[in-house]
Design an enzyme around this catalytic site. Sequence first.
Site, PDB file in Angstrom:
ATOM      1  N   ARG A   1      14.007  12.821 -72.463  1.00  0.00           N
ATOM      2  CA  ARG A   1      14.289  14.246 -72.653  1.00  0.00           C
ATOM      3  C   ARG A   1      13.034  15.082 -72.487  1.00  0.00           C
ATOM      4  O   ARG A   1      13.105  16.255 -72.125  1.00  0.00           O
ATOM      5  CB  ARG A   1      14.967  14.460 -74.010  1.00  0.00           C
ATOM      6  CG  ARG A   1      14.142  14.032 -75.175  1.00  0.00           C
ATOM      7  CD  ARG A   1      14.967  13.914 -76.453  1.00  0.00           C
ATOM      8  NE  ARG A   1      15.789  12.707 -76.496  1.00  0.00           N
ATOM      9  CZ  ARG A   1      16.624  12.406 -77.475  1.00  0.00           C
ATOM     10  NH1 ARG A   1      16.762  13.218 -78.495  1.00  0.00           N
ATOM     11  NH2 ARG A   1      17.329  11.298 -77.440  1.00  0.00           N
TER      12      ARG A   1
ATOM     13  N   LYS B   1       9.956  -0.414 -78.505  1.00  0.00           N
ATOM     14  CA  LYS B   1      11.290  -1.016 -78.544  1.00  0.00           C
ATOM     15  C   LYS B   1      11.191  -2.472 -79.007  1.00  0.00           C
ATOM     16  O   LYS B   1      10.245  -3.164 -78.633  1.00  0.00           O
ATOM     17  CB  LYS B   1      11.901  -1.004 -77.135  1.00  0.00           C
ATOM     18  CG  LYS B   1      12.458   0.326 -76.692  1.00  0.00           C
ATOM     19  CD  LYS B   1      13.136   0.201 -75.337  1.00  0.00           C
ATOM     20  CE  LYS B   1      13.571   1.555 -74.807  1.00  0.00           C
ATOM     21  NZ  LYS B   1      14.650   2.185 -75.569  1.00  0.00           N
TER      22      LYS B   1
HETATM   23  N1  BES Z   1      16.054   4.765 -72.013  1.00  0.00           N
HETATM   24  C1  BES Z   1      16.533   4.878 -73.343  1.00  0.00           C
HETATM   25  C2  BES Z   1      18.066   4.999 -73.412  1.00  0.00           C
HETATM   26  C3  BES Z   1      18.856   3.803 -72.960  1.00  0.00           C
HETATM   27  C4  BES Z   1      19.328   2.891 -73.882  1.00  0.00           C
HETATM   28  C5  BES Z   1      19.193   3.645 -71.640  1.00  0.00           C
HETATM   29  C6  BES Z   1      20.080   1.821 -73.477  1.00  0.00           C
HETATM   30  C7  BES Z   1      19.936   2.580 -71.214  1.00  0.00           C
HETATM   31  C8  BES Z   1      20.396   1.673 -72.133  1.00  0.00           C
HETATM   32  C9  BES Z   1      15.957   6.118 -74.020  1.00  0.00           C
HETATM   33  O1  BES Z   1      14.706   6.518 -73.584  1.00  0.00           O
HETATM   34  C10 BES Z   1      15.856   5.822 -75.473  1.00  0.00           C
HETATM   35  O2  BES Z   1      15.160   4.918 -75.813  1.00  0.00           O
HETATM   36  N2  BES Z   1      16.587   6.570 -76.270  1.00  0.00           N
HETATM   37  C11 BES Z   1      16.625   6.369 -77.679  1.00  0.00           C
HETATM   38  C12 BES Z   1      16.586   7.731 -78.321  1.00  0.00           C
HETATM   39  C13 BES Z   1      16.316   7.708 -79.786  1.00  0.00           C
HETATM   40  C14 BES Z   1      14.899   7.218 -80.059  1.00  0.00           C
HETATM   41  C15 BES Z   1      16.490   9.104 -80.342  1.00  0.00           C
HETATM   42  C16 BES Z   1      17.916   5.641 -78.024  1.00  0.00           C
HETATM   43  O3  BES Z   1      18.918   5.861 -77.356  1.00  0.00           O
HETATM   44  O4  BES Z   1      17.887   4.823 -78.927  1.00  0.00           O
HETATM   45 ZN    ZN Z   2      13.100   5.551 -74.619  1.00  0.00          ZN
END
Ligand code: BES
Ligand code: ZN
Length: 496
Positions: free
Chosen positions: A314, A240
Amino acid sequence: MINLAVATNAKADIEAILVDKNSKIDKEIREIFKLQGFECKAGQGIFVQKNNAFYLGVGDFSIDSIREAGANLARKLKHIDSFRIKGFGDSAKNYAFALGILCGIYEFDSYKSKKNKAKLKSVYLVDSSEFKAEIKKAKIIAESINFVREIVNTPPADCTPKDLAKIAEVLAKDSKNLECEIGDTKYLQKQKANALLAVARASVNEPRLIKLAYKPKNAKARITLVGKGLTYDTGGLSLKPADYMTTMKADKGGGCAVIGAMKAIAELAPSVEVIGIVGAVENAIGGDAYRPDDILQSREGVSIEVKNTDAEGRLVLADCLSFAQDLKPDIIIDLATLTGACVVALGEYTSGILGHNENLKKDFEKVALQSGELCARLPFNRHLEKLIESKNADVSNCSSTRYGGAITAGLFLSKFIRDGFKDKWLHIDIAGPAFVEKEWDINPYGASGAGVRSVVDFILQIADSGIKSGANLKSANQKATKSANLKRESKANKAK
Ligand code: BES
Ligand code: ZN
Ligand code: ZN
């Protein structure tokens, strides 16, 4: 906790009075309002010395506004020992107000050397009857919400998967109604929970599978709750960006909500069996990290091509949902801070409700909204399902486009739901409301405890009136088993 009591009369330091634009107000007091620029706007407050009263503006006298007013009074009057307020003469309104007070007073100050100690000790609701059950429930739910907030706010170094498991164990030890089982890496390996294990692999903090069970006699139904308990989400090798990584301590929000809901359920003791399963994992980076392009064999036997290691929740849920289905529940609800896309779609205060059973989704939505949590249904469709197809495995963990990300994540989870459970499953994406970096509604800066109210109230409703959702799932179940048995028998007869 604040002493919150309903009394026919009570002495307190000051009186609190809620006012909206239509409230009848003494001429003299109205003059003071005018002088001070107090316009009875929602959230606006003013202390009037003349009658030793604190006036708080409310938009209206709806249940939602009363709940929020409770929280605002707790915040604004926290330096006073006690206040009293005229009760609302109504069960739902008194409950909402009490919940607002008890949730509004919470602040995360465990790591501050100077605590923002609230002085507020007593709040008296002056009403003609006792509303005992309402106050009792408000205390249980608020305590559970604040318990969840505290864990979610705890930094990742102090709340590892092992720490989270310990919290669940201590909770079960302190409760006569809860049993707790913890699965470590060895157990997860034996169970072939390879998707969960892949996410966990790079972290020095080993994963845990947390199981909390509430099993009353004469249970009417069995419900399993599944929670995403990512104690930290760096994104893994698909790292991230810095600005997106902060607050990812809250990626355990779903798992913590499950633990909190179990705490409340154990105290409220409804006549349904509830089993909570939390996948507690840290998504870190390291030489041993799982990679984009890896293909994982999930516990359900569905192979997953990893396209993005940041879509880790997921993967953890896929294996947890597999464990949950082994328990043969009547309903499965998973709670997860799953996608940023859900926050984009609905805003940061609203959870997404996904699943195949429209009636179940509607029932949940109705109860959740009544409980004071915002939520909205998001629809699956077959076109979006194509976006998670993989050339090399059964499914890809990431959609091929960035649109509809909350739905494609739900569709991914659906791949791990067996046919017989498709209509019994709900996925709640709490990525928005689980953690908000400002005060809102009855919530403080930070973790909100999202999910607890809606899930607990939904379970209570099932205990009261069974599973509606269009069909009585239990009898549908029995019918399905019966017809399967008949088929098997006739096959066996033919073989003879
Ligand atoms: N934990 C994050 C989702 C999230 C984002 C929670 C903002 C709370 C606030 C999740 O694991 C994630 O990073 N999801 C990605 C998925 C993508 C890579 C397909 C996302 O939402 O960008
Ligand atoms: Zn994530
Ligand atoms: Zn995550």
